[in-house]
Design an enzyme around this catalytic site. Structure first.
Site, PDB file in Angstrom:
ATOM      1  N   HIS A  91       0.855  -1.183   0.000  1.00 29.81           N
ATOM      2  CA  HIS A  91       0.000   0.000   0.000  1.00 29.81           C
ATOM      3  C   HIS A  91       0.887   1.227   0.000  1.00 29.81           C
ATOM      4  CE1 HIS A  91      -3.175   2.786   1.129  1.00 29.81           C
ATOM      5  NE2 HIS A  91      -4.008   1.844   0.749  1.00 29.81           N
ATOM      6  N   ASP A 104      -7.855  -5.409   0.137  1.00 29.78           N
ATOM      7  CA  ASP A 104      -8.357  -6.330  -0.882  1.00 29.78           C
ATOM      8  C   ASP A 104      -8.010  -7.784  -0.610  1.00 29.78           C
ATOM      9  OD1 ASP A 104      -9.623  -4.506  -2.586  1.00 29.78           O
ATOM     10  OD2 ASP A 104      -7.670  -3.791  -3.229  1.00 29.78           O
TER      11      ASP A 104
HETATM   12  C1  LIG Z   1      -0.877  -0.745  -3.909  1.00 26.54           C
HETATM   13  C2  LIG Z   1       0.373  -0.495  -4.749  1.00 26.54           C
HETATM   14  C3  LIG Z   1      -0.083  -0.069  -6.151  1.00 26.54           C
HETATM   15  C4  LIG Z   1       1.181   0.640  -4.111  1.00 26.54           C
HETATM   16  O1  LIG Z   1       2.160   0.963  -5.021  1.00 26.54           O
HETATM   17  P1  LIG Z   1       3.343   1.993  -4.734  1.00 26.54           P
HETATM   18  O2  LIG Z   1       3.074   2.788  -3.513  1.00 26.54           O
HETATM   19  O3  LIG Z   1       3.559   2.721  -6.009  1.00 26.54           O
HETATM   20  O4  LIG Z   1       4.528   1.052  -4.378  1.00 26.54           O
HETATM   21  P2  LIG Z   1       5.620   0.529  -5.387  1.00 26.54           P
HETATM   22  O5  LIG Z   1       4.955  -0.202  -6.502  1.00 26.54           O
HETATM   23  O6  LIG Z   1       6.539   1.649  -5.740  1.00 26.54           O
HETATM   24  O7  LIG Z   1       6.365  -0.500  -4.464  1.00 26.54           O
HETATM   25  C5  LIG Z   1       7.397  -0.165  -3.545  1.00 26.54           C
HETATM   26  C6  LIG Z   1       8.258  -1.396  -3.364  1.00 26.54           C
HETATM   27  O8  LIG Z   1       7.501  -2.439  -2.758  1.00 26.54           O
HETATM   28  C7  LIG Z   1       7.344  -3.533  -3.664  1.00 26.54           C
HETATM   29  N1  LIG Z   1       5.945  -3.948  -3.655  1.00 26.54           N
HETATM   30  C8  LIG Z   1       4.865  -3.156  -3.468  1.00 26.54           C
HETATM   31  N2  LIG Z   1       3.746  -3.873  -3.522  1.00 26.54           N
HETATM   32  C9  LIG Z   1       4.117  -5.131  -3.754  1.00 26.54           C
HETATM   33  C10 LIG Z   1       3.397  -6.326  -3.929  1.00 26.54           C
HETATM   34  N3  LIG Z   1       2.074  -6.353  -3.867  1.00 26.54           N
HETATM   35  N4  LIG Z   1       4.085  -7.460  -4.188  1.00 26.54           N
HETATM   36  C11 LIG Z   1       5.438  -7.436  -4.255  1.00 26.54           C
HETATM   37  N5  LIG Z   1       6.169  -6.322  -4.079  1.00 26.54           N
HETATM   38  C12 LIG Z   1       5.520  -5.201  -3.849  1.00 26.54           C
HETATM   39  C13 LIG Z   1       7.715  -2.992  -5.048  1.00 26.54           C
HETATM   40  O9  LIG Z   1       8.197  -4.007  -5.903  1.00 26.54           O
HETATM   41  C14 LIG Z   1       8.763  -1.960  -4.686  1.00 26.54           C
HETATM   42  O10 LIG Z   1       9.969  -2.643  -4.413  1.00 26.54           O
HETATM   43  P3  LIG Z   1      11.370  -1.964  -4.816  1.00 26.54           P
HETATM   44  O11 LIG Z   1      11.457  -0.705  -4.013  1.00 26.54           O
HETATM   45  O12 LIG Z   1      12.374  -2.981  -4.406  1.00 26.54           O
HETATM   46  O13 LIG Z   1      11.307  -1.726  -6.289  1.00 26.54           O
HETATM   47  C15 LIG Z   1       1.254  -1.751  -4.822  1.00 26.54           C
HETATM   48  O14 LIG Z   1       1.605  -2.162  -3.527  1.00 26.54           O
HETATM   49  C16 LIG Z   1       0.587  -2.876  -5.579  1.00 26.54           C
HETATM   50  O15 LIG Z   1       0.639  -2.894  -6.823  1.00 26.54           O
HETATM   51  N6  LIG Z   1      -0.061  -3.860  -4.862  1.00 26.54           N
HETATM   52  C17 LIG Z   1      -0.723  -4.935  -5.499  1.00 26.54           C
HETATM   53  C18 LIG Z   1      -2.083  -4.491  -6.003  1.00 26.54           C
HETATM   54  C19 LIG Z   1      -3.058  -4.275  -4.872  1.00 26.54           C
HETATM   55  O16 LIG Z   1      -3.222  -5.100  -4.004  1.00 26.54           O
HETATM   56  N7  LIG Z   1      -3.743  -3.107  -4.941  1.00 26.54           N
HETATM   57  C20 LIG Z   1      -4.763  -2.771  -3.973  1.00 26.54           C
HETATM   58  C21 LIG Z   1      -4.349  -1.582  -3.162  1.00 26.54           C
HETATM   59  S1  LIG Z   1      -5.461  -1.279  -1.839  1.00 26.54           S
END
Ligand SMILES: CC(C)(COP(=O)(O)OP(=O)(O)OC[C@H]1O[C@@H](n2cnc3c(N)ncnc32)[C@H](O)[C@@H]1OP(=O)(O)O)[C@@H](O)C(=O)NCCC(=O)NCCS
Length: 390
Positions: free
Chosen positions: A262, A316
């Site tokens: 998140h 979720d």
């Molecule tokens: C919610 C979400 C979009 C937040 O994204 P964000 O704040 O932009 O975070 P980032 O994508 O930049 O991730 C930061 C780090 O954590 C990791 N990470 C974040 N969510 C992850 C996940 N669900 N699985 C694996 N790694 C994850 C990223 O790979 C990144 O690692 P790095 O710094 O080594 O490259 C992201 O966590 C995600 O895509 N989750 C899965 C989808 C989901 O469940 N969405 C519902 C949200 S309520």
């Protein structure tokens, strides 16, 4: 002049508004609506009372709540022309697309726009909260070739939705659990769909367009669409033994594990904790879910592998299991999220109107200048931007 160092991809950490609607502490796992902890609201309030709190900024008195509930009941029906329009939607279409189209269509039928009139604001709030569940349930029945079920005035908000969906009155525990799910999803500060609602609202367009644009934003797999993907993932994993290798493969290929992570929470999302408890209540009453053990193991393995990065279950992760136990098809999970979140979107719409300035951020231009237009008949070979023949 704006410099590249000021650019924040995804606007991370950039405040875009002053708001008193909800508050998140991502380090401590706190979520409050209008200052009240989500746990208290989940235990003691209802979705409609919480909606009132979010939109009007205070808990209603008994009379105010009765009146609000009455208005919602009265506005649940949708016009037959909207139903006819929905009948033409392809049954293979995603229910989120159907919802976005039908929410936007409300604007055609209620086209008067009087954003400075509190009565207009209230009517729009009531119509949207009342009619969106009816539209979700109607599309579900129509895509199966059935006629939609009319709302029942003697049933509460959540019981009525489950009734319209399944064509039978729900068990009271199922209806209560569902209502708590709506409360948990009603609002969550400035996420993507709420921001989308605010940007749309800032143009002073009508509230149906505001909600339709937010529904479109919520539909993506990185936002509301994730709960649907969680179930697909649990299905793919298939067994507790497969969890470790599955997670390792996703990490090795830099793929996201759905339902985890998140932007704000760096601990387990408090809503995930409540949803997990609700799931357990349902499993006790209606029977076990084979995926629950896989989910528990997944939570353990992800905490082990990615806990140091602050990757824990988000809202979720367990909601899909709860909805599955309520016999809700997985492609309705995100429309149900929308049914709940419409209250948060409307609260932000209303707040935006009190201090509106149109959103108009800036950019850092990375393109070229002083290019020459080449007439089409002279473009006999592909030329790249540096003028080199390809
Ligand atoms: C919610 C979400 C979009 C937040 O994204 P964000 O704040 O932009 O975070 P980032 O994508 O930049 O991730 C930061 C780090 O954590 C990791 N990470 C974040 N969510 C992850 C996940 N669900 N699985 C694996 N790694 C994850 C990223 O790979 C990144 O690692 P790095 O710094 O080594 O490259 C992201 O966590 C995600 O895509 N989750 C899965 C989808 C989901 O469940 N969405 C519902 C949200 S309520």
């Amino acid at each position: 002049m704006t410099t590249v160092s000021e650019f924040k991809p995804g606007l991370e950490g950039v405040p875009v508004t002053l708001s008193s609607i909800s508050y998140v502490d991502g380090q401590k796992g706190i979520l409050e609506y209008r200052g009240i902890g989500i746990e208290q609201l989940a235990n003691q309030s209802t979705f409609l009372e919480t909606s009132y709190l979010l939109i009007w900024g205070k808990l209603p008195t008994k009379d105010e709540l009765v009146e609000f509930e009455h208005e919602i009941r009265y506005h649940r029906r949708i016009k037959y022309r909207i139903r006819d329009m929905m009948k033409c939607f392809p049954e293979t279409g995603h229910p989120m697309d159907a919802l976005q189209t039908s929410a936007a269509a409300l604007g055609l039928f209620y086209s008067r726009r009087a954003l400075d009139n509190p009565e207009y604001i209230r009517e729009a709030v009531v119509r949207l909260i009342a009619k969106i569940p009816t539209m979700v349930a109607a599309f579900q029945l129509m895509r199966k070739g059935n006629d939609p079920v009319q709302p029942r005035d003697d049933l509460d908000y959540s019981a009525n939705f489950l009734y319209m969906l399944n064509e039978r009155e729900p068990d009271p525990i199922a209806a209560r659990v569902f209502d708590i799910c709506l409360t948990l999803h009603a609002e969550h500060t400035i996420n993507a769909s709420t921001f989308s609602a605010m940007v749309t609202a800032s143009t002073l367009t009508d509230p149906y367009a505001v909600v339709a644009s937010a529904v479109g934003t919520l539909a993506g797999p990185l936002h509301g669409g994730a709960n649907e993907e969680v179930l697909t993932m649990l299905e793919e994993i298939g067994s507790v033994e497969n969890v470790g290798p599955y997670v390792d493969h996703l990490i090795a290929t830099k793929s996201k594990i759905m339902g985890f992570g998140h932007r704000v929470y760096k601990v387990k999302d408090p809503r995930a904790t409540i949803l997990q408890e609700l799931g357990e209540q349902l499993f006790e009453k209606f029977g076990h879910d084979e995926y629950y053990e896989i989910a528990l193991e997944l939570e353990r393995v992800v905490a082990d592998r990615l806990g140091q990065k602050g990757i824990y279950p988000n809202v979720d992760f367990y909601s899909g299991l709860v909805y599955r136990k309520l016999n809700i098809p997985s492609d309705l999970f995100t429309p149900i999220f929308a049914i709940a979140r419409v209250s948060g979107w409307l609260a932000h719409w209303k707040e935006q109107l009190t201090k509106n300035r149109i959103f108009r951020p800036t950019q850092i231009y990375t393109g070229s200048h002083n290019e020459t237009y080449i007439p089409i008949h002279e473009r006999n070979c592909a030329i790249n931007l540096e003028g080199e023949t390809l």
